[in-house]
Design a protein around this motif. Structure first.
Motif, short mmCIF file in Angstrom:
data_model
loop_
_atom_site.label_atom_id
_atom_site.label_comp_id
_atom_site.label_asym_id
_atom_site.label_seq_id
_atom_site.Cartn_x
_atom_site.Cartn_y
_atom_site.Cartn_z
N ILE A 178 9.03 -0.55 -5.00
CA ILE A 178 7.78 -0.12 -5.65
C ILE A 178 6.81 0.48 -4.62
CG2 ILE A 178 5.72 -0.95 -6.84
CD1 ILE A 178 7.59 -2.99 -8.27
N VAL A 179 6.66 -0.20 -3.47
CA VAL A 179 5.74 0.31 -2.44
C VAL A 179 6.20 1.66 -1.93
CG1 VAL A 179 4.88 -0.11 -0.10
CG2 VAL A 179 4.95 -1.98 -1.74
N TYR A 180 7.52 1.79 -1.69
CA TYR A 180 8.03 3.07 -1.18
C TYR A 180 7.86 4.18 -2.21
CZ TYR A 180 10.23 0.13 2.39
OH TYR A 180 10.46 -0.77 3.41
N LEU A 181 8.09 3.86 -3.48
CA LEU A 181 7.94 4.89 -4.53
C LEU A 181 6.49 5.35 -4.66
CD1 LEU A 181 10.32 3.67 -7.38
CD2 LEU A 181 10.53 5.76 -6.05
N VAL A 182 5.57 4.39 -4.60
CA VAL A 182 4.15 4.75 -4.68
C VAL A 182 3.77 5.67 -3.51
CG1 VAL A 182 1.79 3.86 -4.52
CG2 VAL A 182 3.47 2.71 -5.98
N THR A 183 4.26 5.33 -2.31
CA THR A 183 3.98 6.16 -1.13
C THR A 183 4.59 7.55 -1.29
OG1 THR A 183 4.07 4.14 0.21
CG2 THR A 183 4.14 6.24 1.39
N MET A 184 5.79 7.61 -1.80
CA MET A 184 6.45 8.90 -2.02
C MET A 184 5.68 9.74 -3.04
SD MET A 184 10.34 7.38 -1.92
CE MET A 184 11.15 8.80 -2.67
N MET A 185 5.13 9.06 -4.06
CA MET A 185 4.31 9.79 -5.05
C MET A 185 3.07 10.39 -4.40
SD MET A 185 5.66 9.67 -8.17
CE MET A 185 4.41 9.65 -9.44
N ILE A 186 2.50 9.66 -3.42
CA ILE A 186 1.32 10.19 -2.70
C ILE A 186 1.71 11.45 -1.92
CG2 ILE A 186 -0.32 9.69 -0.85
CD1 ILE A 186 -0.23 6.75 -1.76
#
Length: 607
Positions: A178-186
């Motif tokens: 989840i953390v990595y996906l949120v960062t990738m979305m940024i």
């Protein structure tokens, strides 16, 4: 997975504090991992000589743009004051610190998960063993002993190896993903949406491979139960196997079983090992597609994604591949472990038919009598006792005789509620035994069986077995009553001598006298003797018979005997035949009656 979470939560409740700490540490580890990758962007920009100077320092804030602006301001300052090399080192120190915090948080997360894992496995073992002790004897007569051992050992180990070892991955990987996906979305919404389409497709393919693991794993564990059963029978019956030259027969049976187990495990492990190469191959395809799509966006200059940021994006994407892959491997392990847990759960959910009523009465002594009223009992559909009625007055000895299988042992097993009757009543001082506390009921009785059941422990501990408090003097006094003190003192370490498995270091007569000493120390008001001398030689029988006579003084005794000479002095003899009492009376009365008892007596006297 729903079944896994249901089981996990059942056992994780006592460890909620560790669960919360584990979540916090995993979250911190993921955030520091993202930070360490993000620090690669200014390093790459310095190396690639990209212009990213910032000359204005903004007021401190937790806003991402402000933090980025101020970081770049200091990088610009170092770059102008000391050159690109030192500014690169400056950024590198941030990367080292971020990595230190990340690895520290990862260790602390593993530290807490280890506490949960081992705690849950301990609780499961305790729960299973406690259930085995509670279940009635009827449950074990319907199950193979080897299969129960397999469930209690191998299946619990499989749960530990499969489910509990996957617990860390299940707790850690979703947080990181989840953390990595949120960062990738940024970094890039378009590119991340593209990734979110590809990853579930890869997951579906891996899921199809693992679907049959659970079924195959259950077959393997059932086969291991059969193997352990054969092994247990072999160890118990080794004397007979050798005496009948049956080694080849048993060896052939064992080889067939282990060959079947090998075939099942080959199919299971080959399917499981397919998960890693398939997930790696699919991961490579996904990476290639992501690089192609991301490169297309950069070249078209539509996304606003800089080359250095794109390389960091790929770094974060690689971070998400490992937990995704581990998640798929955890899925395979969990499927295998769930099959083991289902077999364990069969024991945990087994119905204990011997239940204590809510307001059970206490029982501390036998005041007047034990009474069987119209007792009928059957094992499943096979009747064993039919309308049996007997009154046993306090201080008297009642002997049960008759052919094997006539119901004598069942008669005495019903008194301490090892089984419950279907019809009639068994009463102690007028109170039905089903209305008494089970512990109190069984505390009133002492047992000496044909096969003296001893434990692989010292003689002292075998004598005090089941007695909460006893002094060495009381133990010695009990041994003297049982004619056991002399041979105990002649043994290697006296009362501290370890007697081996089932008392294998002792003779039959010695084992029986230790068993009698145990009953003497318990000092029960009701004594049950189940053919206690039938398997002994004449000299041992004489010693044991003397010990039994010492034990039976002033006690209510129920004696099962095949040798009628041992019950001549009983106050009442009950003759069993096909589940019914066909004759009763003293020895002299039954001889004079000239019925079944007299016939049995005449046959033994002739022998």
């Amino acid at each position: 997975m729903k079944e896994f979470f249901k089981i996990a939560w059942r056992f994780l409740k006592p460890y909620k504090h560790l669960l919360a700490l584990n979540f916090v540490f995993n979250l911190l580890a993921a955030l520091f991992a993202v930070f360490s990758i993000a620090m690669m962007i200014p390093m790459l920009e310095i190396i690639l000589m990209q212009s990213s100077e910032v000359y204005a320092l903004q007021a401190f804030s937790t806003d991402f743009d402000v933090l980025k602006n101020n970081l770049y301001y200091y990088i610009t300052y170092f770059k102008q004051a000391y050159g690109p090399g030192y500014s690169l080192l400056f950024v590198g120190l941030f990367l080292v610190m971020a990595t230190l915090f990340k690895t520290g948080a990862t260790y602390l997360a593993s530290f807490t998960s280890i506490g949960m894992r081992n705690g849950v496995v301990r609780d499961l073992r305790e729960l299973l063993y406690d259930k085995i002790l509670q279940l009635p004897l009827g449950f074990f007569s319907a199950e193979r002993k080897g299969d129960i051992i397999s469930r209690s050992t191998g299946d619990v180990q499989e749960v530990e190896n499969s489910i509990m070892s996957s617990l860390d991955m299940v707790l850690k990987n979703p947080v990181m993903i989840i953390v990595y996906l949120v960062t990738m979305m940024i970094f890039s919404v378009q590119l991340t949406l593209f990734v979110l389409v590809l990853l579930p497709l890869a997951g579906l393919i891996i899921g199809r491979i693992g679907r049959s693991l659970k079924k195959k794993s259950r077959k393997g564990q059932e086969k291991m139960g059969v193997i352990l059963g054969v092994l247990e029978e072999t160890l118990s019956g080794l004397r007979i196997i050798k005496a009948f030259n049956a080694e080849k027969r048993m060896n052939g049976r064992f080889k067939n079983d282990i060959e079947g187990y090998r075939d099942i495990m080959n199919r299971l492990m080959r399917r499981r090992e397919l998960a890693s190469p398939v997930s790696e191959f699919l991961g490579t395809i996904v990476v290639v597609l992501v690089v192609w799509f991301g490169g297309t966006l950069i070249l078209s200059q539509e996304s606003g994604l800089a080359p250095a940021a794109f390389l960091s994006y790929i770094g974060i994407f690689y971070l998400i591949i490992n937990p995704s892959k581990a998640f798929s491997q955890a899925f395979f392990s969990i499927q295998k472990g769930l099959a083991a847990y289902e077999r364990i759960d069969m024991i945990l959910k087994a119905d204990n038919g011997i239940k204590e009523i809510k307001d059970a009465k206490a029982a501390t002594e036998l005041r007047s009598k034990v009474e069987y009223r119209h007792v009928t009992f059957a094992y499943h559909d096979r009747p064993v006792l039919k309308n049996v009625s007997v009154e046993i007055k306090k201080g008297t000895t009642v002997a049960l005789v008759g052919q094997s299988g006539s119901g004598k042992s069942t008669f005495v097993d019903l008194l301490p509620r090892l089984y419950d009757i279907q019809q009639g009543n068994i009463l102690i001082d007028g109170t039905d035994v089903r209305e008494l506390k089970i512990h109190d009921l069984r505390h009133l009785m002492g047992n000496v069986n044909q096969d003296a059941i001893l434990f692989n422990d010292t003689i002292y501990n075998n004598i005090i077995f089941g007695v909460d408090e006893a002094t060495p003097e009381q133990v010695e006094a009990a041994a003297r009553v049982a004619n056991a003190h002399d041979f105990i003192m002649e043994s290697e370490n006296g009362y501290d001598t370890v007697i081996g498995d089932r008392g294998g270091k002792l003779s039959g007569g010695q084992r029986q006298r230790i068993s009698i000493a145990r009953a003497v120390l318990k000092n029960p008001p009701i004594l049950i003797l189940d053919e206690a001398t039938s398997a002994l030689d004449t000299e041992s029988e004489l010693l044991v018979q003397q010990a039994l006579e010492n034990l039976m003084v002033n006690r209510t005794s129920i004696v099962i005997a095949h040798r009628l000479s041992t019950v001549r002095n009983a106050d009442m003899i009950c003759v069993f035949h096909e589940g019914e009492i066909v004759e009763r009376g003293t020895h002299a009365e039954l001889i004079e009656h000239d019925g079944v008892y007299n016939k049995l007596h005449s046959l033994q006297m002739r022998d």
